[in-house]
Each structure stands twice: as C-alpha cells, then as structure tokens.
Design an enzyme around this catalytic site. Structure first.
Site, mmCIF file in Angstrom:
data_model
loop_
_atom_site.group_PDB
_atom_site.id
_atom_site.type_symbol
_atom_site.label_atom_id
_atom_site.label_comp_id
_atom_site.label_asym_id
_atom_site.label_seq_id
_atom_site.Cartn_x
_atom_site.Cartn_y
_atom_site.Cartn_z
ATOM 1 N N ASP A 148 45.958 44.741 31.275
ATOM 2 C CA ASP A 148 47.057 44.794 30.167
ATOM 3 C C ASP A 148 48.456 45.568 30.943
ATOM 4 O O ASP A 148 48.367 46.579 31.852
ATOM 5 C CB ASP A 148 47.167 44.909 28.859
ATOM 6 N N HIS A 474 40.688 40.830 36.680
ATOM 7 C CA HIS A 474 41.711 39.906 34.990
ATOM 8 C C HIS A 474 42.543 41.065 34.694
ATOM 9 O O HIS A 474 42.695 41.965 34.778
ATOM 10 C CB HIS A 474 40.738 40.336 33.855
ATOM 11 N N ASP A 519 32.913 36.094 39.108
ATOM 12 C CA ASP A 519 33.771 37.184 40.201
ATOM 13 C C ASP A 519 35.292 36.110 39.379
ATOM 14 O O ASP A 519 35.810 34.642 40.407
ATOM 15 C CB ASP A 519 34.105 37.016 41.505
ATOM 16 N N GLU A 528 37.641 42.145 34.782
ATOM 17 C CA GLU A 528 38.504 42.859 34.239
ATOM 18 C C GLU A 528 38.888 44.902 35.193
ATOM 19 O O GLU A 528 37.478 45.006 35.775
ATOM 20 C CB GLU A 528 38.857 43.594 33.103
#
Ligand SMILES: [Zn+2]
Length: 545
Positions: A148, A474, A519, A528
């Site tokens: 993020d 991610h 994956d 992540e």
C-alpha cells in the site's frame, strides 16, 4: 515429483553447502557449467518432518569451494544453477538495499536511477490532522510501507533500526553501492545506505509534533485502489499520536545520532535533540497511549497491546548514545515490567524471550542491540546477552528437527513468516558475535538457503534473485506498471498457514506449513512486501562476511 531444492543464488566459498532432495538416489553429483562432475557424494536420508511435507535426503557439498557456476544432479534430475564464490551475494545485496529507493514517497523517482520503474511525484499534499481543527501539515517524503502507500511511524522506525544496527555491527554495509542519487555530507558524500535511510529519517522528523509526541501514521482514510502512487490523490490524514510511535522515534533517532555524527554533525545533533524531546514527552506521559484505527478506516493499524518494549528500547538507545546513567536506570525498571509481561504471555501459550523480539510490535530486542553495542559491564547487558545466546540455541534445536536445517517451528509459519525467519537469523547473527558457534553459522546459512530457494515450494522469495524467484508481489506499482518483472530485491511475506485472503483460501486444506504459499498478486497474506521484511535481510547479509 522428483525435485532438488537448493539456494538458487549461491554460496560463499567457505560456508556450509547443502541441497535437499525429495527422492531416493544412490548418490549425487555437483556439476559445473560444462556438465562435468566436480564432486560426488552420498545422500543422507533425513526422513519426513512436520513442516515441509517431503521425505528429505541431504546432499552436503560443503567441500566444494572453487569459484564457479554449478548444478546438483541426482539420478536424472538436475537442480537450477547457482554460484559458489566470494561475490555470490553482491548483486542480491545491492538489490535488497535499492528496494527502499523504489519505495520512496514524495519526489519523483527519476529515470536515471529508477529506469523503467520511475514514477511521478506522489503524496505531496499537506495532511489533515484527524479529529482536530488545525492547519494541515507537510509530512511528505519517506518510504511507502508495503504493497500500500501508507507511511507508519513504528514500522518505519523499525526498518530504519534494522538497517542502522546493521551498519553498527557490520560496517561492511557502508560499502554497498546501489545507484541512487548521491547526497552531500561534511565528509563529502554519504555512503549509499545512509543516504537512503536519511530519506526515511527526514520524514519521521516531520511526524513529530512540537510537544515531542509522534503521530502514529499518515495514510489516506482507506487503502487506494491498484493504481500508481502519483494517481492516489485522496486526502491524507495524520492519525492520533501514540506512545508506541513516540517511544520508537526516541529510540531510532538516538541510534541514528550514533551513526550520523561521524558524517554530518549538525544533522546528528538535530536527531539527538528530537530523540530527547520524544523521551521527555514519554516521561511526562507515563500512561500508555495505544493506537486503534479510526472507525471506518482500513489502512494498516500496527496496533500493540502495551508500550513497555517501546519505552525500553528508547531508554536503552539513549543510554547507548549519551552514556547518561539515568537512561540505564530507566531501562532496568522497564526490563522488570517486561519480564512480568513476558511471564503473563508465556502463561497464555506464547513461547520465547521478550528480550530477543525484533519486529514492528515487540521491540525490546532492539534495545538489547543497543546494550550489546555499548557493552558496559552491568547486570542488564549480561542478561540480555544470555537471552540472545539461549534463544539462538533454541533455534538451532528447531533446525535439527527438519530436513532443511531450518530454525523455524510449525507455529512460525504465520502472516509474514519470512520475517519470523529473518528475525531469527538476526538473533543468530548477533549471538554469533557474542559467542561464535559453528551451529549458529550453519543455521544462518540454512535460513538464507531456505529464503533463496531451498524450500519445498522450490521458489526464491527475493524477486530477481534465482531462476525460480517469485514474480507477483502484492504491491500496487509493480502490479499496474505494465512491466512484466517487478524490480529486483523484494522479499515476499512467504507461507502462512492461516491463508488469510480470499485467493489463498482456495488452496487445499491441511497443506504442510512450508507449502502454504502462492505467487499471486491477490495474495496479500502470502505475497505482500514491506520495508521491514527487506531490512532484516540487509542486516543478516552484513553479518555473512
Ligand atoms: Zn507516495
């Protein structure tokens, strides 16, 4: 399926060298780039264990020390290729350091240094102080935390701490050059790693309020969609201050002072002033001020159940930086509170010694690092050293229970299991500094082997490093930038028996712990990345000299 699991990057010349074979064969060979056998040996049968799901046979080729590129062959099966030599980890070390540059927030990443992974300036608008009617604040800069775009004070402080304690214990980290913009200091130019860490320190300074306390995080109210950082235009919020963030910032600024004073005196003095200011706020506010997300907000919470370890770390770090006995006395008192807390935790089923914790929540082990570096002749330092060495012995005992010589237990395969591993490797690395033991060194080597491909997923958990390195983190920018390969050097969270996201929950039930991995970009609970999963690997690589 017949497989040979091996570190896909390589081995240092004099280290232990092992591969794990999951089928019976009379012997194995090490073959060079021309296909010629340079070593033949017998496989030793370890058997099955409760974490890998494999019947394991060990190929030990530690005696091969000649520099080169090799494969392992058993029966008709060949492994991927790997190197042996003093430079086996040179590129990996550059890559894992440069990841912090690619995660920079604020100014653009330029094409000269970022190549195809450049991005426009991002998150430069002033942040609204949540719940207060005050002027918005400039807190631009630093590193995006993870997949993020949030920036979190405790997580940032811990990542910086891993890197700077790494530099303190292992100055060879100052020699890694990883092609970032150079920044000037009193001595000429900062070493690259200090230049990069300064980016996060400058941001963390902006997170401190006038009164010394520190905002817990700056994020948009909810996570951005999968877009490039410059396209995330939502309002930024500074959420409440916490004693967790204030403790960590006091600690990490005092630590940074000890490193930067040799390069830029004025900058180092500013860091120490701000550390003292944060510590004074802690003294004036003895009650814990923990953190909960504002209602309806879904960005990272980084909640903790107490702030004792954060205050302990701050006291130890200021003691190390200033030699003022007042901080040592504070550390002793806080250590007593930590022991009571640890006893309560052990009663609830948590195993382990609180003084060796090195993660984003429990940080007493970082305080331990300060005391070990100070190396004063006192009771607390002696007991911290004992804690590290006894934890290292427990880890070696774990390693003896599986075919991969991996120091992890089944219960360690949680969300971010690769960080559990890397924290353990930091404990082993520092214990090896306190009291050198061959079994510590072997467990460190095997842990690195696991991370780089010697695991029953047959995957390297560092992007761009290893023939079968994972490719689908991610991570918003690499997911949407239309470039097939992510930038190299990212560490995946790794297997997680909890399978906590919808895509992961489609995996078969009751998989062995080591195989609870996919994956896939959607698997935020397995794949992540974060700044504090890269930082401990930098530390451990520093210790491998
Ligand atoms: Zn940004």
């Amino acid at each position: 399926m017949n497989k040979i699991f091996v570190n896909q990057v390589g081995f240092l010349k004099d280290s232990a060298k092992r591969a794990v074979v999951n089928f019976k064969a009379p012997d194995f060979k090490v073959i060079d780039a021309q296909g010629k056998a340079v070593y033949e040996g017998a496989l030793s049968h370890f058997g099955t264990d409760d974490i890998s799901g494999e019947d394991t046979f060990i190929a030990d080729f530690s005696s091969v020390t000649k520099e080169g590129t090799y494969k392992i062959k058993a029966g008709d099966t060949e492994s991927v290729s790997f190197t042996i030599g003093d430079k086996s980890y040179d590129q990996l070390k550059k890559d894992i350091c440069k990841c912090f540059y690619y995660l920079r927030c604020g100014a653009a990443l330029d094409r000269e240094h970022a190549g195809v992974y450049y991005h426009e300036p991002c998150h430069l608008s002033k942040a609204t102080v949540y719940g207060e009617d005050t002027e918005p604040v400039d807190v631009s800069g630093g590193w995006h935390d993870a997949g993020d775009f949030g920036r979190y004070s405790t997580a940032g402080a811990v990542a910086v701490a891993h890197l700077l304690y790494g530099v303190r214990f292992f100055p060879n980290l100052l020699d890694i050059e990883f092609d970032i913009p150079k920044e000037k200091c009193d001595k000429g130019l900062f070493p690259d790693i200090l230049s990069e860490v300064k980016v996060e320190l400058d941001f963390l300074m902006k997170m401190q309020r006038e009164n010394g306390s520190v905002w817990h995080k700056v994020t948009t109210f909810n996570h951005a969609d999968f877009i490039m950082p410059e396209d995330d235009k939502n309002e930024l919020f500074l959420f409440n201050v916490s004693s967790l963030a204030t403790g960590d910032i006091a600690a990490v600024f005092a630590l940074a002072y000890t490193v930067y004073k040799d390069y830029d005196k004025a900058y180092a003095d500013t860091l120490l002033d701000k550390a003292l200011k944060a510590y004074q706020w802690l003294n004036e506010n003895p009650d814990e001020l923990l953190f909960k997300n504002a209602e309806g907000s879904n960005t990272g919470e980084y909640g903790e159940s107490e702030d004792i370890s954060n205050r302990f770390w701050a006291a130890c770090s200021l003691y190390e930086a200033t030699s003022d006995d007042r901080y040592y006395q504070d550390a002793v008192k806080l250590s007593e509170r930590l022991i009571s807390f640890d006893k309560a935790a052990v009663k609830k089923g948590y195993q382990g010694d609180v003084f060796t914790c090195l993660g984003w929540a429990e940080v007493a082990g970082l305080g331990g690092f300060s005391l070990i570096l100070k190396n004063a002749d006192n009771v607390l330092t002696a007991s911290i050293k004992e804690s590290f060495v006894s934890e290292a012995k427990r880890l070696c005992s774990n390693a003896s229970k599986n075919g991969f010589n991996l120091c992890m237990d089944k219960k360690d395969f949680i969300w971010g299991s690769n960080m559990e591993l890397l924290k353990y490797l930091m404990v082993l690395t520092v214990s090896n500094v306190i009291a050198t033991e061959k079994e510590f060194e072997d467990a460190i080597t095997s842990g690195i082997d696991y991370l780089l491909g010697c695991n029953s997923m047959d995957v390297s958990y560092v992007t761009g490093n290893g023939e079968k390195a994972f490719k689908n983190p991610h991570l918003r920018p690499t997911a949407v930038d239309d470039i097939e390969e992510p930038w190299p050097g990212l560490v995946s969270g790794g297997p997680n028996v909890g399978l906590h996201d919808p895509k992961a929950s489609e995996l078969p039930k009751n998989l062995p712990a080591m195989k609870c991995y996919l994956d896939d970009v959607e698997c935020y609970s397995l794949n992540e990345i974060t700044i504090y999963w890269n930082s401990p690997l930098v530390f451990v690589m520093g210790g491998l000299q």
